[in-house]
Design a protein around this motif. Structure first.
Motif, PDB file in Angstrom:
ATOM      1  N   VAL A 243      42.540  49.893  29.263  1.00  0.00           N
ATOM      2  CA  VAL A 243      43.990  49.876  29.461  1.00  0.00           C
ATOM      3  C   VAL A 243      44.366  48.899  30.583  1.00  0.00           C
ATOM      4  CG1 VAL A 243      45.928  51.268  30.314  1.00  0.00           C
ATOM      5  CG2 VAL A 243      44.416  52.169  28.534  1.00  0.00           C
ATOM      6  N   ALA A 244      43.607  48.952  31.686  1.00  0.00           N
ATOM      7  CA  ALA A 244      43.922  48.069  32.809  1.00  0.00           C
ATOM      8  C   ALA A 244      43.842  46.605  32.385  1.00  0.00           C
ATOM      9  CB  ALA A 244      42.959  48.347  33.966  1.00  0.00           C
ATOM     10  N   ARG A 245      42.810  46.282  31.611  1.00  0.00           N
ATOM     11  CA  ARG A 245      42.659  44.879  31.206  1.00  0.00           C
ATOM     12  C   ARG A 245      43.698  44.490  30.172  1.00  0.00           C
ATOM     13  NH1 ARG A 245      37.300  41.955  29.433  1.00  0.00           N
ATOM     14  NH2 ARG A 245      38.220  39.912  29.848  1.00  0.00           N
ATOM     15  N   ASN A 246      44.070  45.457  29.317  1.00  0.00           N
ATOM     16  CA  ASN A 246      45.157  45.217  28.379  1.00  0.00           C
ATOM     17  C   ASN A 246      46.426  44.820  29.122  1.00  0.00           C
ATOM     18  OD1 ASN A 246      45.326  45.737  25.308  1.00  0.00           O
ATOM     19  ND2 ASN A 246      43.728  47.133  25.998  1.00  0.00           N
ATOM     20  N   ILE A 247      46.747  45.617  30.141  1.00  0.00           N
ATOM     21  CA  ILE A 247      47.985  45.352  30.889  1.00  0.00           C
ATOM     22  C   ILE A 247      47.876  44.028  31.633  1.00  0.00           C
ATOM     23  CG2 ILE A 247      49.460  46.192  32.761  1.00  0.00           C
ATOM     24  CD1 ILE A 247      48.795  49.012  31.910  1.00  0.00           C
ATOM     25  N   GLY A 248      46.694  43.771  32.184  1.00  0.00           N
ATOM     26  CA  GLY A 248      46.552  42.573  33.002  1.00  0.00           C
ATOM     27  C   GLY A 248      46.199  41.314  32.224  1.00  0.00           C
ATOM     28  N   PHE A 249      46.080  41.436  30.908  1.00  0.00           N
ATOM     29  CA  PHE A 249      45.583  40.317  30.099  1.00  0.00           C
ATOM     30  C   PHE A 249      46.421  39.045  30.277  1.00  0.00           C
ATOM     31  CE2 PHE A 249      44.716  37.979  26.136  1.00  0.00           C
ATOM     32  CZ  PHE A 249      43.344  38.085  26.075  1.00  0.00           C
ATOM     33  N   GLY A 250      47.723  39.222  30.265  1.00  0.00           N
ATOM     34  CA  GLY A 250      48.610  38.067  30.416  1.00  0.00           C
ATOM     35  C   GLY A 250      48.414  37.371  31.753  1.00  0.00           C
ATOM     36  N   LEU A 251      48.191  38.150  32.803  1.00  0.00           N
ATOM     37  CA  LEU A 251      47.973  37.577  34.133  1.00  0.00           C
ATOM     38  C   LEU A 251      46.596  36.921  34.199  1.00  0.00           C
ATOM     39  CD1 LEU A 251      49.376  40.514  36.304  1.00  0.00           C
ATOM     40  CD2 LEU A 251      50.563  38.480  35.511  1.00  0.00           C
ATOM     41  N   GLU A 252      45.615  37.590  33.570  1.00  0.00           N
ATOM     42  CA  GLU A 252      44.254  37.056  33.534  1.00  0.00           C
ATOM     43  C   GLU A 252      44.255  35.680  32.872  1.00  0.00           C
ATOM     44  OE1 GLU A 252      41.537  39.922  31.855  1.00  0.00           O
ATOM     45  OE2 GLU A 252      40.069  38.362  31.433  1.00  0.00           O
ATOM     46  N   MET A 253      44.980  35.563  31.758  1.00  0.00           N
ATOM     47  CA  MET A 253      45.035  34.289  31.036  1.00  0.00           C
ATOM     48  C   MET A 253      45.769  33.225  31.846  1.00  0.00           C
ATOM     49  SD  MET A 253      43.392  34.619  28.279  1.00  0.00           S
ATOM     50  CE  MET A 253      42.296  35.818  28.980  1.00  0.00           C
ATOM     51  N   ARG A 254      46.645  33.688  32.730  1.00  0.00           N
ATOM     52  CA  ARG A 254      47.393  32.731  33.550  1.00  0.00           C
ATOM     53  C   ARG A 254      46.715  32.500  34.895  1.00  0.00           C
ATOM     54  NH1 ARG A 254      50.922  34.559  29.922  1.00  0.00           N
ATOM     55  NH2 ARG A 254      52.551  33.122  29.268  1.00  0.00           N
ATOM     56  N   LYS A 255      45.448  32.952  34.984  1.00  0.00           N
ATOM     57  CA  LYS A 255      44.612  32.686  36.148  1.00  0.00           C
ATOM     58  C   LYS A 255      45.205  33.230  37.445  1.00  0.00           C
ATOM     59  CE  LYS A 255      41.949  29.014  34.185  1.00  0.00           C
ATOM     60  NZ  LYS A 255      42.614  28.982  32.866  1.00  0.00           N
ATOM     61  N   VAL A 256      45.849  34.391  37.370  1.00  0.00           N
ATOM     62  CA  VAL A 256      46.320  35.066  38.578  1.00  0.00           C
ATOM     63  C   VAL A 256      45.098  35.690  39.253  1.00  0.00           C
ATOM     64  CG1 VAL A 256      47.748  36.972  39.428  1.00  0.00           C
ATOM     65  CG2 VAL A 256      48.562  35.534  37.549  1.00  0.00           C
ATOM     66  N   PRO A 257      44.951  35.528  40.570  1.00  0.00           N
ATOM     67  CA  PRO A 257      43.773  36.079  41.251  1.00  0.00           C
ATOM     68  C   PRO A 257      43.641  37.591  41.030  1.00  0.00           C
ATOM     69  CG  PRO A 257      45.061  34.727  42.741  1.00  0.00           C
ATOM     70  CD  PRO A 257      45.835  34.815  41.473  1.00  0.00           C
ATOM     71  N   LYS A 258      42.375  38.049  41.024  1.00  0.00           N
ATOM     72  CA  LYS A 258      42.079  39.423  40.651  1.00  0.00           C
ATOM     73  C   LYS A 258      42.830  40.448  41.507  1.00  0.00           C
ATOM     74  CE  LYS A 258      38.136  41.925  38.874  1.00  0.00           C
ATOM     75  NZ  LYS A 258      37.770  43.175  39.473  1.00  0.00           N
ATOM     76  N   ALA A 259      42.852  40.230  42.818  1.00  0.00           N
ATOM     77  CA  ALA A 259      43.481  41.198  43.723  1.00  0.00           C
ATOM     78  C   ALA A 259      44.971  41.336  43.396  1.00  0.00           C
ATOM     79  CB  ALA A 259      43.288  40.747  45.174  1.00  0.00           C
ATOM     80  N   GLU A 260      45.594  40.200  43.199  1.00  0.00           N
ATOM     81  CA  GLU A 260      47.024  40.189  42.887  1.00  0.00           C
ATOM     82  C   GLU A 260      47.299  40.888  41.553  1.00  0.00           C
ATOM     83  OE1 GLU A 260      50.088  36.565  42.303  1.00  0.00           O
ATOM     84  OE2 GLU A 260      48.471  36.224  43.746  1.00  0.00           O
ATOM     85  N   ARG A 261      46.373  40.615  40.613  1.00  0.00           N
ATOM     86  CA  ARG A 261      46.479  41.210  39.290  1.00  0.00           C
ATOM     87  C   ARG A 261      46.432  42.731  39.385  1.00  0.00           C
ATOM     88  NH1 ARG A 261      42.247  37.905  36.539  1.00  0.00           N
ATOM     89  NH2 ARG A 261      40.973  39.767  36.241  1.00  0.00           N
ATOM     90  N   GLU A 262      45.484  43.213  40.189  1.00  0.00           N
ATOM     91  CA  GLU A 262      45.309  44.657  40.279  1.00  0.00           C
ATOM     92  C   GLU A 262      46.537  45.329  40.869  1.00  0.00           C
ATOM     93  OE1 GLU A 262      41.529  45.327  42.099  1.00  0.00           O
ATOM     94  OE2 GLU A 262      40.511  45.010  40.169  1.00  0.00           O
ATOM     95  N   VAL A 263      47.155  44.677  41.846  1.00  0.00           N
ATOM     96  CA  VAL A 263      48.375  45.229  42.435  1.00  0.00           C
ATOM     97  C   VAL A 263      49.453  45.345  41.359  1.00  0.00           C
ATOM     98  CG1 VAL A 263      50.216  44.810  44.099  1.00  0.00           C
ATOM     99  CG2 VAL A 263      47.836  44.348  44.728  1.00  0.00           C
ATOM    100  N   ALA A 264      49.587  44.284  40.557  1.00  0.00           N
ATOM    101  CA  ALA A 264      50.615  44.277  39.512  1.00  0.00           C
ATOM    102  C   ALA A 264      50.345  45.351  38.463  1.00  0.00           C
ATOM    103  CB  ALA A 264      50.673  42.900  38.851  1.00  0.00           C
ATOM    104  N   ILE A 265      49.058  45.504  38.097  1.00  0.00           N
ATOM    105  CA  ILE A 265      48.702  46.517  37.097  1.00  0.00           C
ATOM    106  C   ILE A 265      49.029  47.913  37.619  1.00  0.00           C
ATOM    107  CG2 ILE A 265      46.774  47.581  35.870  1.00  0.00           C
ATOM    108  CD1 ILE A 265      45.453  44.773  35.846  1.00  0.00           C
ATOM    109  N   ARG A 266      48.643  48.167  38.894  1.00  0.00           N
ATOM    110  CA  ARG A 266      48.930  49.462  39.516  1.00  0.00           C
ATOM    111  C   ARG A 266      50.427  49.764  39.469  1.00  0.00           C
ATOM    112  NH1 ARG A 266      45.509  53.021  39.906  1.00  0.00           N
ATOM    113  NH2 ARG A 266      43.485  52.067  39.950  1.00  0.00           N
ATOM    114  N   LYS A 267      51.197  48.744  39.829  1.00  0.00           N
ATOM    115  CA  LYS A 267      52.640  48.939  39.925  1.00  0.00           C
ATOM    116  C   LYS A 267      53.234  49.277  38.551  1.00  0.00           C
ATOM    117  CE  LYS A 267      56.755  46.624  41.529  1.00  0.00           C
ATOM    118  NZ  LYS A 267      57.308  45.268  41.529  1.00  0.00           N
ATOM    119  N   ALA A 268      52.810  48.519  37.535  1.00  0.00           N
ATOM    120  CA  ALA A 268      53.318  48.779  36.178  1.00  0.00           C
ATOM    121  C   ALA A 268      52.892  50.163  35.713  1.00  0.00           C
ATOM    122  CB  ALA A 268      52.805  47.714  35.214  1.00  0.00           C
TER     123      ALA A 268
END
Lengths: 362, 281
Positions: A92-117
């Motif tokens: 689920v976490a990777r599903n939510i973060g997939f768009g950010l992952e593809m846009r090369k958002v750094p992992k830490a930043e990605r995790e914050v965004a996933i948590r928030k959503a």
């Protein structure tokens, strides 16, 4: 500047013209619902906005920028699909973060965004699971979360609630409304469910055969349908449409086959000329039983009485034409009875039976 | 389970028994032959059950002594592994993109029927052109050459099988990945291929088996230990003046082991591939 402009968009599939020129302009923060039966072109229009289909003519502009030949990933949109379209092999976490992952958002930043959503959608405990381990409602939340983290200019929803059962659908509807109020997001939402459209939209575009039949706030569309088609589509039960004739002196409306006879409204309606055939439209809840002593507008022979809880639907006919009245349960008649009903004449909509369009107020 | 009468139950179990007998009998007989002594096999009436167990033939075929029958047989096993493996990998490389393209673009689906039509040709009709082609390229009697020929058989087959597999993966998932910003190769690598893994495994196994069991082209295009495959090697065992049926049977058992092992390893993936519409076509 408008967030989304749909400018004379047409779409052909071979000989079939699915969209026949659609123009809609959307301001930031609006919740537009594209409403219509299947095959009216609403999903095609959404796919064109998303960039999954190219329009045959016309243009889509997001924040003033033409989207012609722009790849979906570069449009700053996010889409929630009817089937959720989650990636079953990813958590689920990777599903939510997939768009950010593809846009090369750094992992830490990605995790914050996933948590928030996940927090907003209350799916934090599910982040490590796979989509197969989730219920329908949870999958829907993940799909919304995937759109949410991207923080796009426009959110696109393609019938997102139609795979849920009735109770969950109502819950998610409220949730979406809350989300929209909180995030002030710009949303285009496709549905064939007029209740969803009424409750969610700031504006509804009722579509028919590839064209926008009417666009307006839910209230406008409900109270002043621009055509018989819209009148019949909006509201459950739908608006009563009674065909009849304006009397020769122009003062009364008389239904075909009798049973309905009332004075024409005092305020001028264009086209209510003496002797003309028109269709009178009135909502079931506008009708109320009237005592024998008072004037009646409608005499209905009751066939079926349906208790729905808060209100009771009375279905019967006047002359040859079937109508529905919605009354309080304690006023409900028995089947076979003849009831006298009245209503406020100002609330009646008039339609031209040939064109199907509403007659204009003058 | 629904209620069933006794007669119906007997019929169902009886039918299952007959079916398993039909399938297993040749395999069991093959195994018994491979461990029977020559005396048992040539006795009249035939001894269905060996009087003494003779495992010497296994030693004979699994031998590294130079110029022995064993060395030739092991070489053919190795050749078969390389040829089938190479052809299968090549077939997947060709079939994955083409199957995906055909599955996602209904407009070009007719082309797949064209490919299948060439597949209908009997191998013998292509033997001469293929022979001349290989000779021209200097690939006769080479592993690469035979693998290349097998590729022409496996690629259409694999494309067809994979296409039906890709058809079952909803296109919306790929659309979602596209909107999420994934490039085509990322979509394939992260989303489509993992979802197609069971079908990929099924396809790979069936393609491998197809190549492994092929005899006709292998017989035509190979001459000696450098490229001869196991099917041809087994045929060679029958070629002498005196045929040792036991030795042929042993060759058969040994030749069956590698595919069976691969099948066992991929069992779970293959079974789910078979049940998720992997072989609808």
């Amino acid at each position: 500047m408008s967030t989304l402009e749909i400018d004379a968009v047409t779409k052909r599939f071979g000989a079939l013209e699915t969209l026949k020129g659609v123009d809609i302009t959307l301001e930031s923060g609006e919740f537009l619902v594209l409403l219509g039966p299947s095959g009216c072109g609403k999903s095609t229009l959404l796919n064109i906005i998303a960039g999954l289909l190219e329009p045959s003519g016309g243009d889509i502009r997001i924040d003033g920028r033409s989207m012609r030949k722009v790849h979906p990933k570069n449009r700053d949109i996010a889409m929630v699909f009817q089937s959720y379209a989650l990636y079953p092999n990813l958590s689920v976490a990777r599903n939510i973060g997939f768009g950010l992952e593809m846009r090369k958002v750094p992992k830490a930043e990605r995790e914050v965004a996933i948590r928030k959503a996940a927090e907003i959608l209350q799916i934090e405990p599910l982040l490590e699971r796979k989509p197969a381990e989730l219920s329908g409602g949870q999958r829907q939340r993940v799909a919304i979360g995937r759109a949410l983290v991207r923080d796009p200019k426009v959110f696109l929803f393609d019938e997102p609630l139609s795979n849920l059962d009735a109770k969950l659908r109502t819950e998610m509807r409220t949730e979406l409304k809350r989300l929209h109020q909180k995030l002030k997001a710009t949303i285009v939402y496709v549905t064939h469910d007029q209740v969803e459209a009424m409750t969610l939209a700031t504006r509804i575009a009722v579509m028919r055969e590839g064209q926008v039949e009417q666009i307006g706030t839910p209230r406008e569309i409900y109270d002043n349908p621009a055509s018989i088609y819209v009148a019949g589509f909006m509201g459950s039960p739908p608006m009563n449409l009674v065909e009849g004739r304006i009397s020769d002196d122009g003062t009364r409306f008389q239904a075909e086959g009798g049973g309905c006879d009332f004075p024409t409204p005092a305020n001028a309606i264009g086209g209510l000329t003496p002797g003309r055939t028109v269709i009178a439209g009135f909502r079931p809840e506008q009708l109320f039983p009237t005592p024998p002593a008072e004037a009646k507008a409608v005499t209905m022979e009751v066939e079926v009485v349906e208790a729905t809880g808060a209100e009771t639907l009375v279905i019967g006919h006047i002359g040859e034409q079937t109508i529905i009245a919605s009354v309080k349960p304690d006023q409900a008649p028995e089947p076979g009875e003849t009831v006298r009903l009245n209503f406020a004449p100002g609330n009646i909509r008039w339609f031209d039976p040939e064109s199907g369009r509403a007659l204009p107020n003058e | 389970m629904e209620r069933r009468s006794l007669a119906a139950s007997i019929f169902v179990y009886g039918a299952a028994l007959v079916m398993s007998l039909v399938i297993l009998a040749p395999v069991v007989w093959l195994f018994l032959m491979s461990i029977s002594s020559s005396a048992d096999l040539s006795a009249r009436p035939l001894h269905w059950w060996p009087q003494e167990i003779d495992l010497s033939r296994y030693g004979e075929l699994v031998s590294l002594v130079s110029n022995s029958a064993g060395e030739a047989f092991l070489a053919s096993l190795r050749n078969s592994l390389f040829v089938s493996g190479l052809a299968t990998c090549g077939a997947l490389l060709v079939a994955i993109p083409s199957a995906w393209a055909v599955s996602r673009t209904p407009r070009v689906q007719w082309s797949l029927y064209g490919v299948i039509a060439t597949y209908m040709l009997p191998p013998v009709s292509l033997a001469v052109p293929l022979y001349m082609g290989l000779a021209h390229l200097g690939l006769l009697n080479t592993i690469t050459g035979l693998a290349l020929v097998y590729l022409t058989i496996l690629a259409p087959f694999a494309t067809w099988l994979l296409k039906t597999g890709f058809d079952t993966i909803p296109q919306e998932i790929e659309s979602a990945a596209m909107i999420d910003g994934a490039r085509l190769d990322q979509t394939m690598r992260l989303v489509t291929l993992p979802l197609a893994a069971p079908v990929l495994a099924t396809t790979a196994l069936f393609a491998f088996l197809l190549a492994w069991d092929e005899f006709f082209y292998a017989l035509l295009f190979t001459a000696d230990q450098r490229a001869k495959t196991v099917t041809v090697a087994i045929a060679d065992l029958a070629g002498g003046r005196v045929s040792d049926y036991g030795l042929i049977a042993t060759g058969g058992i040994l030749a069956a082991l590698p595919p069976v092992l691969i099948g066992l390893i991929m069992q779970r993936a293959v079974i789910s591939g078979l049940t998720t519409g992997g072989v609808k076509g």
